[in-house]
Design a protein around this motif. Sequence first.
Motif, mmCIF file in Angstrom:
data_model
loop_
_atom_site.group_PDB
_atom_site.id
_atom_site.type_symbol
_atom_site.label_atom_id
_atom_site.label_comp_id
_atom_site.label_asym_id
_atom_site.label_seq_id
_atom_site.Cartn_x
_atom_site.Cartn_y
_atom_site.Cartn_z
ATOM 1 N N GLY A 295 4.036 11.827 -6.963
ATOM 2 C CA GLY A 295 3.375 12.781 -7.842
ATOM 3 C C GLY A 295 2.008 13.112 -7.282
ATOM 4 O O GLY A 295 1.872 13.597 -6.169
ATOM 5 N N ASP A 296 0.963 12.823 -8.050
ATOM 6 C CA ASP A 296 -0.404 13.083 -7.604
ATOM 7 C C ASP A 296 -0.994 11.930 -6.797
ATOM 8 O O ASP A 296 -2.061 12.062 -6.215
ATOM 9 C CB ASP A 296 -1.316 13.342 -8.817
ATOM 10 C CG ASP A 296 -0.976 14.654 -9.494
ATOM 11 O OD1 ASP A 296 -0.341 15.510 -8.839
ATOM 12 O OD2 ASP A 296 -1.336 14.827 -10.673
ATOM 13 N N SER A 297 -0.314 10.782 -6.788
ATOM 14 C CA SER A 297 -0.856 9.631 -6.068
ATOM 15 C C SER A 297 -0.125 9.438 -4.740
ATOM 16 O O SER A 297 0.952 9.972 -4.508
ATOM 17 C CB SER A 297 -0.741 8.365 -6.916
ATOM 18 O OG SER A 297 0.611 8.036 -7.110
ATOM 19 N N MET A 298 -0.742 8.623 -3.905
ATOM 20 C CA MET A 298 -0.191 8.334 -2.594
ATOM 21 C C MET A 298 1.041 7.432 -2.726
ATOM 22 O O MET A 298 1.077 6.560 -3.586
ATOM 23 C CB MET A 298 -1.277 7.628 -1.800
ATOM 24 C CG MET A 298 -1.057 7.499 -0.372
ATOM 25 S SD MET A 298 -2.599 6.757 0.213
ATOM 26 C CE MET A 298 -2.443 6.939 1.902
ATOM 27 N N VAL A 299 2.030 7.641 -1.886
ATOM 28 C CA VAL A 299 3.245 6.823 -1.909
ATOM 29 C C VAL A 299 3.048 5.626 -0.976
ATOM 30 O O VAL A 299 2.645 5.774 0.169
ATOM 31 C CB VAL A 299 4.477 7.641 -1.469
ATOM 32 C CG1 VAL A 299 5.708 6.763 -1.397
ATOM 33 C CG2 VAL A 299 4.703 8.803 -2.407
ATOM 34 N N HIS A 300 3.305 4.417 -1.495
ATOM 35 C CA HIS A 300 3.221 3.190 -0.708
ATOM 36 C C HIS A 300 4.618 2.591 -0.620
ATOM 37 O O HIS A 300 5.340 2.537 -1.598
ATOM 38 C CB HIS A 300 2.290 2.170 -1.369
ATOM 39 C CG HIS A 300 0.878 2.640 -1.483
ATOM 40 N ND1 HIS A 300 0.007 2.603 -0.427
ATOM 41 C CD2 HIS A 300 0.192 3.170 -2.519
ATOM 42 C CE1 HIS A 300 -1.158 3.085 -0.803
ATOM 43 N NE2 HIS A 300 -1.071 3.437 -2.075
ATOM 44 N N THR A 301 4.970 2.140 0.564
ATOM 45 C CA THR A 301 6.280 1.516 0.751
ATOM 46 C C THR A 301 6.093 0.077 1.205
ATOM 47 O O THR A 301 5.238 -0.210 2.015
ATOM 48 C CB THR A 301 7.082 2.229 1.843
ATOM 49 O OG1 THR A 301 6.488 3.436 2.205
ATOM 50 C CG2 THR A 301 8.465 2.523 1.422
ATOM 51 N N ARG A 302 6.899 -0.804 0.641
ATOM 52 C CA ARG A 302 6.877 -2.215 1.035
ATOM 53 C C ARG A 302 8.294 -2.648 1.347
ATOM 54 O O ARG A 302 9.225 -2.324 0.614
ATOM 55 C CB ARG A 302 6.306 -3.077 -0.076
ATOM 56 C CG ARG A 302 4.831 -2.810 -0.269
ATOM 57 C CD ARG A 302 4.160 -3.842 -1.091
ATOM 58 N NE ARG A 302 4.325 -5.185 -0.617
ATOM 59 C CZ ARG A 302 3.345 -5.918 -0.090
ATOM 60 N NH1 ARG A 302 2.164 -5.407 0.046
ATOM 61 N NH2 ARG A 302 3.561 -7.157 0.269
ATOM 62 N N LEU A 303 8.426 -3.393 2.436
ATOM 63 C CA LEU A 303 9.739 -3.920 2.809
ATOM 64 C C LEU A 303 10.069 -5.148 1.975
ATOM 65 O O LEU A 303 9.196 -5.945 1.641
ATOM 66 C CB LEU A 303 9.749 -4.319 4.285
ATOM 67 C CG LEU A 303 9.813 -3.191 5.294
ATOM 68 C CD1 LEU A 303 9.818 -3.765 6.705
ATOM 69 C CD2 LEU A 303 11.045 -2.342 5.079
ATOM 70 N N ARG A 304 11.328 -5.269 1.652
ATOM 71 C CA ARG A 304 11.844 -6.465 0.967
ATOM 72 C C ARG A 304 12.992 -6.997 1.813
ATOM 73 O O ARG A 304 13.803 -6.239 2.316
ATOM 74 C CB ARG A 304 12.323 -6.126 -0.432
ATOM 75 C CG ARG A 304 11.184 -5.667 -1.336
ATOM 76 C CD ARG A 304 11.662 -5.403 -2.730
ATOM 77 N NE ARG A 304 11.942 -6.613 -3.474
ATOM 78 C CZ ARG A 304 11.047 -7.281 -4.194
ATOM 79 N NH1 ARG A 304 9.818 -6.854 -4.247
ATOM 80 N NH2 ARG A 304 11.377 -8.353 -4.859
#
Length: 144
Positions: free
Chosen positions: A55-64
Amino acid sequence: MDAFFYIIPVQIMAVVLLAAYVVVRRWHRAGSAWRSGLTAEAECLRVYAMAHGGGDSMVHTRLRHVYEFRTREGRVVRFEEEGGPGTILEGDIVTVHYADGPDVVATARPGPGGHGCAACAVLALVGVVVLVCVFFMVAFAAMS
């Protein structure tokens, strides 16, 4: 209306104290796995990414990563860990540290080098937020 200026700081303090509890609990569990001295060879069964934000915020991705190993007693343990290295892929064999017991605690992350500093930094930040909230409530009470 004055109660509003007490309720909000108390809620902020409750949220940051809960966050501190979660950090310390996670840090303690991982530390108990490292301190136990028990290790095993585990297979990485699955690697996937979790995305947060948008949306309006930054997308963060984390590996699992999902790992499976066998304890010394022969019990098969499967666990999931967040934030592992991107160099571990499905089918890779890694060394896990675990603490045995009715509820096996395991981690495939490297030793506790920087995790203690990170937990201390989070606790210091929580302490500052709580002090600011308390100071705000005391100052508001003095002005009333």
